[in-house]
Design a protein around this motif. Structure first.
Motif, PDB file in Angstrom:
ATOM      1  N   ARG A  30       0.819  -1.219   0.000  1.00  0.00           N
ATOM      2  CA  ARG A  30       0.000   0.000   0.000  1.00  0.00           C
ATOM      3  C   ARG A  30       0.849   1.265   0.000  1.00  0.00           C
ATOM      4  NH1 ARG A  30      -3.820  -3.048  -1.267  1.00  0.00           N
ATOM      5  NH2 ARG A  30      -5.399  -3.725   0.206  1.00  0.00           N
ATOM      6  N   GLU A  31       2.152   1.143   0.274  1.00  0.00           N
ATOM      7  CA  GLU A  31       3.044   2.304   0.271  1.00  0.00           C
ATOM      8  C   GLU A  31       3.669   2.550  -1.106  1.00  0.00           C
ATOM      9  OE1 GLU A  31       3.532   4.501   2.788  1.00  0.00           O
ATOM     10  OE2 GLU A  31       1.885   3.388   3.699  1.00  0.00           O
ATOM     11  N   ALA A  32       3.336   1.713  -2.064  1.00  0.00           N
ATOM     12  CA  ALA A  32       3.886   1.887  -3.409  1.00  0.00           C
ATOM     13  C   ALA A  32       3.340   3.170  -4.016  1.00  0.00           C
ATOM     14  CB  ALA A  32       3.516   0.693  -4.281  1.00  0.00           C
ATOM     15  N   ARG A  33       4.186   3.861  -4.762  1.00  0.00           N
ATOM     16  CA  ARG A  33       3.763   5.093  -5.417  1.00  0.00           C
ATOM     17  C   ARG A  33       3.097   4.746  -6.738  1.00  0.00           C
ATOM     18  NH1 ARG A  33       4.243  10.180  -4.650  1.00  0.00           N
ATOM     19  NH2 ARG A  33       5.866  10.018  -3.095  1.00  0.00           N
ATOM     20  N   LEU A  34       1.923   5.340  -6.934  1.00  0.00           N
ATOM     21  CA  LEU A  34       1.180   5.143  -8.175  1.00  0.00           C
ATOM     22  C   LEU A  34       1.223   6.445  -8.973  1.00  0.00           C
ATOM     23  CD1 LEU A  34      -1.981   3.347  -6.733  1.00  0.00           C
ATOM     24  CD2 LEU A  34       0.098   2.311  -7.628  1.00  0.00           C
ATOM     25  N   PHE A  35       1.447   6.327 -10.253  1.00  0.00           N
ATOM     26  CA  PHE A  35       1.473   7.483 -11.139  1.00  0.00           C
ATOM     27  C   PHE A  35       0.215   7.462 -11.994  1.00  0.00           C
ATOM     28  CE2 PHE A  35       5.955   6.656 -10.256  1.00  0.00           C
ATOM     29  CZ  PHE A  35       6.335   7.899  -9.793  1.00  0.00           C
ATOM     30  N   LEU A  36      -0.623   8.461 -11.798  1.00  0.00           N
ATOM     31  CA  LEU A  36      -1.892   8.548 -12.519  1.00  0.00           C
ATOM     32  C   LEU A  36      -1.729   9.500 -13.695  1.00  0.00           C
ATOM     33  CD1 LEU A  36      -4.894   7.869 -12.756  1.00  0.00           C
ATOM     34  CD2 LEU A  36      -5.360   9.704 -11.136  1.00  0.00           C
ATOM     35  N   ARG A  37      -1.893   8.942 -14.895  1.00  0.00           N
ATOM     36  CA  ARG A  37      -1.797   9.752 -16.112  1.00  0.00           C
ATOM     37  C   ARG A  37      -3.173   9.842 -16.735  1.00  0.00           C
ATOM     38  NH1 ARG A  37       2.634   7.245 -19.881  1.00  0.00           N
ATOM     39  NH2 ARG A  37       1.076   5.629 -19.919  1.00  0.00           N
ATOM     40  N   GLY A  38      -3.595  11.071 -17.020  1.00  0.00           N
ATOM     41  CA  GLY A  38      -4.896  11.266 -17.642  1.00  0.00           C
ATOM     42  C   GLY A  38      -4.773  12.159 -18.855  1.00  0.00           C
ATOM     43  N   ASP A  39      -5.466  11.796 -19.904  1.00  0.00           N
ATOM     44  CA  ASP A  39      -5.503  12.631 -21.097  1.00  0.00           C
ATOM     45  C   ASP A  39      -6.102  13.983 -20.717  1.00  0.00           C
ATOM     46  OD1 ASP A  39      -5.371  12.132 -24.302  1.00  0.00           O
ATOM     47  OD2 ASP A  39      -6.931  13.590 -23.775  1.00  0.00           O
ATOM     48  N   GLN A  40      -5.636  15.050 -21.362  1.00  0.00           N
ATOM     49  CA  GLN A  40      -6.113  16.374 -20.963  1.00  0.00           C
ATOM     50  C   GLN A  40      -7.574  16.592 -21.294  1.00  0.00           C
ATOM     51  OE1 GLN A  40      -3.374  18.960 -22.959  1.00  0.00           O
ATOM     52  NE2 GLN A  40      -4.868  19.513 -24.499  1.00  0.00           N
ATOM     53  N   SER A  41      -8.155  15.761 -22.131  1.00  0.00           N
ATOM     54  CA  SER A  41      -9.575  15.913 -22.443  1.00  0.00           C
ATOM     55  C   SER A  41     -10.468  15.033 -21.554  1.00  0.00           C
ATOM     56  CB  SER A  41      -9.828  15.587 -23.916  1.00  0.00           C
ATOM     57  OG  SER A  41      -9.489  14.242 -24.177  1.00  0.00           O
TER      58      SER A  41
END
Length: 144
Positions: free
Chosen positions: A102-113
């Motif tokens: 649960r301490e793992a870093r997650l990178f959330l990428r979202g399209d700008q639209s």
């Protein structure tokens, strides 16, 4: 012969009325001058002073060897790493990718639209699963 007893010249007392009020005009003037001085001096106190700081003896924590990327495409499609998932599978697949850490870093990428609400639903579901280290990823803006 008669002696006239006189108490001497009569002393006339002034009939000034007593003033029990304090004149606050000079006080207000001083406060306004102090206010102006502090308003001018406050921005000067925030100026950065260049300092050559000593180096840190502790080793920096290494970045994760394989960070976990969660991607939301413009059409709302979800991916964990490069694996397409549904919203219902998102937490389970993320737990498998992080080995339950649960301490793992997650990178959330979202399209700008992508709608803001869609990204918030993804973040909220991951936070409810116990992941608190979620970072949003943006592309670097190039100067014209």
């Amino acid at each position: 012969m008669g002696i006239q007893l006189d108490s001497g010249p009569t002393v006339k007392r002034h009939n000034y009325q007593q003033n029990a009020e304090i004149n606050i005009t000079p006080f207000v003037d001083v406060i306004l001058v102090l206010l102006i001085i502090f308003m001018v001096a406050a921005p000067l106190a925030t100026v950065d002073v260049p300092v050559d700081l000593p180096s840190n003896a502790a080793t920096a924590s290494p970045p994760p060897l394989e960070p976990v990327y969660i991607t939301v495409q413009a059409d709302g499609a979800l991916f964990v790493q490069e694996q397409p998932v549904t919203f219902a599978q998102l937490v389970d697949i993320t737990q498998a990718q992080t080995a339950g850490n649960r301490e793992a870093r997650l990178f959330l990428r979202g399209d700008q639209s992508v709608e803001y609400g869609t990204l918030m639903r993804v973040m909220n579901s991951l936070q409810k699963a116990g992941y608190a280290r979620i970072s949003l990823v943006a592309s670097e803006e190039l100067e014209p």
